[in-house]
Design a protein around this motif. Structure first.
Motif, short mmCIF file in Angstrom:
data_model
loop_
_atom_site.label_atom_id
_atom_site.label_comp_id
_atom_site.label_asym_id
_atom_site.label_seq_id
_atom_site.Cartn_x
_atom_site.Cartn_y
_atom_site.Cartn_z
N ALA A 131 0.83 -1.20 0.00
CA ALA A 131 0.00 0.00 0.00
C ALA A 131 0.87 1.25 0.00
CB ALA A 131 -0.93 -0.01 1.21
N ASP A 132 1.93 1.25 0.80
CA ASP A 132 2.84 2.40 0.82
C ASP A 132 3.49 2.61 -0.54
OD1 ASP A 132 2.28 2.81 3.47
OD2 ASP A 132 4.15 1.93 4.23
N VAL A 133 3.90 1.51 -1.18
CA VAL A 133 4.51 1.61 -2.51
C VAL A 133 3.53 2.23 -3.49
CG1 VAL A 133 5.23 0.23 -4.50
CG2 VAL A 133 6.17 -0.26 -2.24
N HIS A 134 2.31 1.72 -3.49
CA HIS A 134 1.33 2.19 -4.47
C HIS A 134 1.01 3.67 -4.31
CE1 HIS A 134 -2.70 2.84 -6.21
NE2 HIS A 134 -2.30 1.98 -7.12
N ASP A 135 0.95 4.15 -3.08
CA ASP A 135 0.49 5.51 -2.83
C ASP A 135 1.60 6.53 -2.67
OD1 ASP A 135 -2.06 4.57 -2.99
OD2 ASP A 135 -2.49 4.64 -0.85
N SER A 136 2.86 6.11 -2.77
CA SER A 136 3.98 7.04 -2.60
C SER A 136 4.51 7.48 -3.96
CB SER A 136 5.11 6.38 -1.81
OG SER A 136 4.65 6.01 -0.52
N PRO A 137 4.79 8.77 -4.12
CA PRO A 137 5.33 9.25 -5.40
C PRO A 137 6.64 8.58 -5.78
CG PRO A 137 4.64 11.08 -4.00
CD PRO A 137 4.60 9.85 -3.15
N THR A 138 7.49 8.30 -4.80
CA THR A 138 8.76 7.62 -5.06
C THR A 138 9.01 6.59 -3.98
OG1 THR A 138 10.09 9.18 -3.77
CG2 THR A 138 9.74 9.70 -6.11
N ILE A 139 9.65 5.49 -4.36
CA ILE A 139 9.98 4.45 -3.38
C ILE A 139 10.99 4.99 -2.38
CG2 ILE A 139 10.88 2.11 -3.08
CD1 ILE A 139 8.22 2.36 -4.62
N ALA A 140 11.96 5.73 -2.88
CA ALA A 140 13.01 6.26 -2.01
C ALA A 140 12.44 7.22 -0.96
CB ALA A 140 14.08 6.96 -2.84
N GLY A 141 11.24 7.74 -1.22
CA GLY A 141 10.64 8.68 -0.28
C GLY A 141 9.94 8.04 0.89
N VAL A 142 9.82 6.71 0.89
CA VAL A 142 9.18 6.02 2.01
C VAL A 142 10.23 5.79 3.09
CG1 VAL A 142 7.91 3.98 2.75
CG2 VAL A 142 7.56 4.90 0.45
N PRO A 147 17.66 1.63 0.81
CA PRO A 147 18.36 1.01 -0.32
C PRO A 147 19.36 -0.04 0.16
CG PRO A 147 18.35 3.40 -0.52
CD PRO A 147 17.85 3.09 0.86
N THR A 148 19.46 -1.12 -0.59
CA THR A 148 20.42 -2.18 -0.24
C THR A 148 20.96 -2.82 -1.51
OG1 THR A 148 20.74 -4.25 0.99
CG2 THR A 148 18.59 -3.92 -0.04
N GLU A 149 22.19 -3.28 -1.45
CA GLU A 149 22.79 -4.03 -2.55
C GLU A 149 22.64 -5.53 -2.33
OE1 GLU A 149 24.10 -2.68 -5.29
OE2 GLU A 149 23.60 -0.68 -4.53
N LYS A 150 22.17 -5.91 -1.15
CA LYS A 150 22.08 -7.32 -0.79
C LYS A 150 20.68 -7.86 -1.05
CE LYS A 150 23.73 -8.53 3.14
NZ LYS A 150 23.96 -8.55 4.61
N PHE A 151 20.60 -8.96 -1.74
CA PHE A 151 19.33 -9.66 -1.90
C PHE A 151 19.63 -11.10 -2.27
CE2 PHE A 151 20.42 -8.02 -6.06
CZ PHE A 151 20.10 -9.06 -6.93
N VAL A 152 18.69 -11.98 -1.99
CA VAL A 152 18.84 -13.40 -2.33
C VAL A 152 18.50 -13.57 -3.81
CG1 VAL A 152 17.99 -15.73 -1.93
CG2 VAL A 152 18.31 -14.16 0.00
N ASP A 153 19.46 -14.08 -4.57
CA ASP A 153 19.25 -14.30 -6.00
C ASP A 153 18.60 -15.67 -6.23
OD1 ASP A 153 19.29 -13.81 -8.69
OD2 ASP A 153 21.46 -13.58 -8.83
N LEU A 154 18.00 -15.83 -7.39
CA LEU A 154 17.45 -17.13 -7.77
C LEU A 154 17.57 -17.27 -9.28
CD1 LEU A 154 14.21 -18.83 -6.47
CD2 LEU A 154 14.81 -18.90 -8.90
N THR A 155 18.24 -18.31 -9.70
CA THR A 155 18.35 -18.63 -11.12
C THR A 155 17.92 -20.08 -11.31
OG1 THR A 155 20.67 -19.27 -10.89
CG2 THR A 155 20.21 -16.99 -11.54
N PHE A 156 17.54 -20.41 -12.52
CA PHE A 156 17.14 -21.77 -12.82
C PHE A 156 18.33 -22.57 -13.34
CE2 PHE A 156 13.29 -19.15 -13.48
CZ PHE A 156 12.56 -19.66 -12.41
N PRO A 157 18.36 -23.87 -13.10
CA PRO A 157 19.51 -24.67 -13.51
C PRO A 157 19.70 -24.66 -15.02
CG PRO A 157 17.69 -26.08 -12.82
CD PRO A 157 17.32 -24.69 -12.44
N THR A 158 20.94 -24.74 -15.43
CA THR A 158 21.29 -24.74 -16.86
C THR A 158 21.45 -26.17 -17.34
OG1 THR A 158 22.46 -22.64 -16.59
CG2 THR A 158 22.97 -23.94 -18.56
#
Length: 251
Positions: A131-142, A147-158
């Motif tokens: 709800a905050d995302v939808h109603d805020s002019p910018t994400i950075a303004g919430v 901001p983060t550079e860390k997140f769990v990645d997910l790829t499918f097997p090759t």
């Protein structure tokens, strides 16, 4: 618009919708709430196949085996779309399908007052964040999004592919029983039949190109090799489940 995806079945999605409707006037669109329970990879596959067809929207996704642990909650901003989800990789393939590697990730601060349930972050963490995302002019303004550079990645097997043989695995089985592999559909180019784990099966462009009850190898709408039965279940006929190894050879 806010889309909702989960493995909750019923009635839990209604509680998330209640939270959203009290906080925003966004249009709510259900994607699905019957994704395989606690199966992050299968959900990630289907979201990659579905969400890019939506116009820019906020996508609320809750398939969260780690609920109540120290796993993060994240918001991902990607080419006009915004994803709100647990940090377990579930939205990453869809994000990359939409925006490549050009996206921004924010961590969501929550439970400052101790009121969030340890078992239902969909209602108490992710729905308010959406709800905050939808109603805020910018994400950075919430204020509670950092901001983060860390997140769990997910790829499918090759898959392993050589001149006449390809070995991969079953990614998902859909509700029709069609077995979706990670083998690229181009492997079937020019083939009239193929050997699947040692058994010869016709290669066709559609399910109905073989008689009812017959097995068929085809290319699904996702572009991967699919093992199916016309008006039957491919998983039963081929004896395959998610994660099983599959070898396809020229026959």
């Amino acid at each position: 618009m806010i889309t909702l995806s989960s493995d909750f079945g019923t009635p839990y999605p209604a509680a998330m919708k209640g939270v959203l409707l009290r906080r925003t006037d966004a249009r709510l669109v259900d994607v699905a709430h019957d994704f395989p329970r606690q199966d992050v990879r299968a959900t990630a596959f289907w979201l990659r196949e579905v969400l890019p067809y939506f116009p820019a929207a906020t996508h609320l996704v809750v398939v969260d085996p780690g609920v109540g642990t120290d796993r993060a909650a994240i918001v991902v901003e990607a080419a006009g779309h915004t994803f709100v989800a647990p940090d377990n990789g579930v939205v990453v393939p869809a994000v990359r399908e939409i925006a490549g590697d050009d996206f921004d990730v924010y961590e969501v601060a929550y439970d400052d007052d101790g009121t969030a349930s340890n078992t239902f972050h969909g209602r108490d963490v992710f729905a308010p964040a959406a709800a905050d995302v939808h109603d805020s002019p910018t994400i950075a303004g919430v204020e509670r999004f950092s901001p983060t550079e860390k997140f769990v990645d997910l790829t499918f097997p090759t898959p392993t592919v050589d001149e006449e043989t390809a070995t991969g695995e079953v990614l998902v089985v859909d509700d029709f029983g069609n077995v979706v592999t990670n083998l690229p559909g181009r492997l079937l180019d020019g083939l009239d039949r193929a050997s699947v784990d040692g058994e010869v099966v016709p290669v066709r462009r559609s399910y109905a190109a073989v008689d009812a009850g017959d097995r068929v190898v085809t290319v699904g709408s996702h572009g991967n090799v699919e093992l199916a039965v016309n008006r039957g279940r491919g998983d039963d006929a081929f004896g395959l489940s998610v994660g099983d190894r599959v070898t396809v050879d020229h026959a």
